[in-house]
Design a protein around this motif. Structure first.
Motif, PDB file in Angstrom:
ATOM      1  N   ASP A  69      -3.536   8.575 -10.101  1.00 49.56           N
ATOM      2  CA  ASP A  69      -4.430   8.144  -9.024  1.00 49.56           C
ATOM      3  C   ASP A  69      -4.015   8.609  -7.631  1.00 49.56           C
ATOM      4  O   ASP A  69      -4.829   9.176  -6.902  1.00 49.56           O
ATOM      5  CB  ASP A  69      -4.587   6.619  -9.041  1.00 49.56           C
ATOM      6  N   SER A  70      -2.774   8.374  -7.236  1.00 47.09           N
ATOM      7  CA  SER A  70      -2.339   8.741  -5.877  1.00 47.09           C
ATOM      8  C   SER A  70      -2.379  10.242  -5.669  1.00 47.09           C
ATOM      9  O   SER A  70      -2.916  10.732  -4.666  1.00 47.09           O
ATOM     10  CB  SER A  70      -0.918   8.246  -5.603  1.00 47.09           C
ATOM     11  N   LYS A  73      -5.897  11.580  -5.397  1.00 44.26           N
ATOM     12  CA  LYS A  73      -6.558  11.292  -4.125  1.00 44.26           C
ATOM     13  C   LYS A  73      -6.283  12.423  -3.134  1.00 44.26           C
ATOM     14  O   LYS A  73      -7.194  12.916  -2.474  1.00 44.26           O
ATOM     15  CB  LYS A  73      -6.075   9.955  -3.554  1.00 44.26           C
ATOM     16  N   ASN A 130       5.148  10.254   1.023  1.00 37.45           N
ATOM     17  CA  ASN A 130       4.004   9.767   0.247  1.00 37.45           C
ATOM     18  C   ASN A 130       3.632  10.749  -0.851  1.00 37.45           C
ATOM     19  O   ASN A 130       3.313  10.356  -1.976  1.00 37.45           O
ATOM     20  CB  ASN A 130       2.798   9.530   1.158  1.00 37.45           C
ATOM     21  N   ALA A 134       3.770  10.317  -4.906  1.00 36.33           N
ATOM     22  CA  ALA A 134       2.589  10.577  -5.742  1.00 36.33           C
ATOM     23  C   ALA A 134       2.920  11.556  -6.863  1.00 36.33           C
ATOM     24  O   ALA A 134       2.445  11.396  -7.990  1.00 36.33           O
ATOM     25  CB  ALA A 134       1.446  11.114  -4.883  1.00 36.33           C
ATOM     26  N   ASP A 137       4.865   9.697  -9.467  1.00 37.53           N
ATOM     27  CA  ASP A 137       3.932   8.882 -10.255  1.00 37.53           C
ATOM     28  C   ASP A 137       3.180   9.737 -11.262  1.00 37.53           C
ATOM     29  O   ASP A 137       3.014   9.348 -12.423  1.00 37.53           O
ATOM     30  CB  ASP A 137       2.909   8.187  -9.341  1.00 37.53           C
TER      31      ASP A 137
END
Length: 192
Positions: A69-70, A73, A130, A134, A137
């Protein structure tokens, strides 16, 4: 009907000769290859648009152990060039070409654009941390201790690559740093 004489909508499911010519010039694909890619795109996105939910589903197929998801995005926002909340076929094929067939500099440039979430032409430590989180993840990497901590790793990378001393990376610093340091390139642009 009412739209017959109007300009082609970017959401259309039909390719015009003008679009094909533009895609041929910018991708290196033949008309036949473009039409094949288009047919496949329409099989997955019958309305001619790839939304963020479907985009995440596609990534999850490639990274079943991770959380996409991250990362998605950031990638989705980079590829949605006209910021309409979807990726049309032109955006899809141009993004695919830039990330898979472009020169090393072009592919690293796309990675930079994805990391530069503020759009100011520079990557700061927060943006980099960030993005590193991501990416962890995405691949299901939960070890973020010591030098693997995203904030620490981001600070170390910026310290190493920042030639101007402003604690931010320009596209030129990012590309040069990734090209000159295989370890950093593996962290920041593993698929490049």
């Amino acid at each position: 009907m009412g739209n017959e004489g109007s300009k082609k909508s970017r959401s259309s499911t039909e390719l015009t000769q003008k679009e094909i010519a533009l895609l041929k010039a910018n991708t290196g694909y033949s008309e036949k290859e473009i039409r094949e890619w288009h047919a496949g795109f329409l099989r997955d996105c019958p309305n001619g648009k790839l939304d963020q939910k479907k985009f995440v589903q596609v990534y999850k197929q490639f990274y079943p152990e991770g959380k996409a998801d991250s990362y998605c995005k950031y990638a989705f926002n980079t590829f949605d060039q006209n910021n309409d909340g979807s990726i049309d076929f032109d955006e899809f094929l141009l993004a695919l070409t830039a990330t898979s067939q472009g020169s090393l500099d072009e592919r690293l440039g796309v990675a930079f654009d994805m990391y530069d979430t503020s759009g100011d032409g520079r990557i700061d430590s927060r943006e980099l941390a960030n993005m590193i989180s991501a990416m962890y993840d995405l691949v299901g990497d939960n070890d973020r201790r010591g030098d693997r901590d995203p904030k620490r790793r981001a600070a170390d990378i910026i310290d190493k690559l920042d030639n101007s001393g402003d604690n931010k990376l320009t596209k030129q610093e990012f590309v040069a740093g990734c090209k000159n340091d295989p370890v950093i390139r593996q962290i920041l642009a593993p698929n490049v």
